[in-house]
Design a protein around this motif. Structure first.
Motif: not given
Length: 270
Positions: A157-162, A234-236, A238-243, A251-253
């Motif tokens: 997720n490009a909007y996330i930082n650690y 961390e949800l992607c 573009q391709f959130p295919n698992t939860f 899970a988070f966006y």
């Protein structure tokens, strides 16, 4: 009458861990253990620019190579509903799991990946809230009560930082490849150890002994989810295919959700 049920699987380790829930359901329904025939070096394509560490001898991305297969074999065969995990070489099969990737029927990558098999093979439908991967205890004091960080180079997720983890470093341990490890440390200016194991049964046993983990959409996320460990995904975008399925999973966006759930994890009240 056949003693076992056999399946053919061509895809990656994470997909196989997800599928294991349905294979356990088959075992319970028919009282027959499962033989998994795995295709080796099946070409992989995720999306343009995707980076995967699993490659063939020519450096092309594949779903599972022989090294991955051998590391996975002890974990798969530890499960009481599995007879054996073998390389596919044209054997007769009862269930062809490749049908779950027929894009004419399955709207990939949409939906929950766990249900791909259920929609083709209803006999595999099951309660995903219950753990379907079991492993022995491994009380490794080096990782006891650590929090795992696992972040691959795919499905991020490009909007996330650690960066916010800097004050928690002494309680963290990274789980992944050396390249993923170095990239994560260099990106966020962190200094934490790397977890090393001989195979995935040993690794899963050590994961079981930690406080929990932060993952992106990866094989290790699916493993943590299958064991119902404390886990944050961390949800992607573009391709959130698992939860998360079942208890102890979040899970988070958004960055604020990541930090909120991480705080709960460190307090051990997920």
């Amino acid at each position: 009458m056949k003693k076992n049920i056999s399946i053919k699987h061509s895809y990656n380790a994470g997909d196989l861990i997800v599928l294991m829930a349905g294979l356990k359901a088959l075992y319970k329904k028919f009282n027959k253990k499962i033989i998994i025939y795995q295709v080796i070096d099946f070409p992989a394509f995720y999306y343009n620019g995707a980076v995967s560490p699993v490659t063939d001898n020519e450096g092309q991305q594949v779903c599972m190579n022989m090294d991955m297969f051998l590391r996975l074999k002890p974990l798969i065969e530890y499960q009481d509903y599995i007879e054996s995990f073998e390389v596919f070489a044209g054997q007769e099969i009862d269930f062809n799991i490749d049908l779950t990737r027929d894009s004419r029927m399955i709207p990939m990558p949409a939906g929950l990946i766990h249900h791909y098999a259920f929609s083709i093979f209803p006999e595999m439908s099951c309660d995903l809230s219950k753990a379907w991967i079991e492993v022995p205890n491994n009380d490794n004091e080096t990782i006891n009560k650590k929090v795992i960080i696992n972040r691959t180079q795919r499905y991020t997720n490009a909007y996330i930082n650690y960066y916010f983890l800097s004050h928690l470093q002494e309680d963290l341990i990274f789980l992944g490849t050396k390249n993923e490890y170095e990239l994560f440390l260099n990106t966020y200016n962190l200094s934490i150890p790397l977890m090393v194991s001989d195979d995935f049964l040993e690794l899963a046993s050590e994961m079981k002994n930690t406080r929990g983990g932060l993952y992106n959409q990866s094989f290790l996320w699916h493993l943590a989810d299958a064991m119902k460990l404390n886990r944050i995904l961390e949800l992607c975008v573009q391709f959130p295919n698992t939860f998360p399925t079942g208890a102890n999973g979040y899970a988070f966006y958004h960055q604020s959700s990541l930090e909120y759930f991480t705080n709960k994890l460190f307090k051990n009240d997920l």
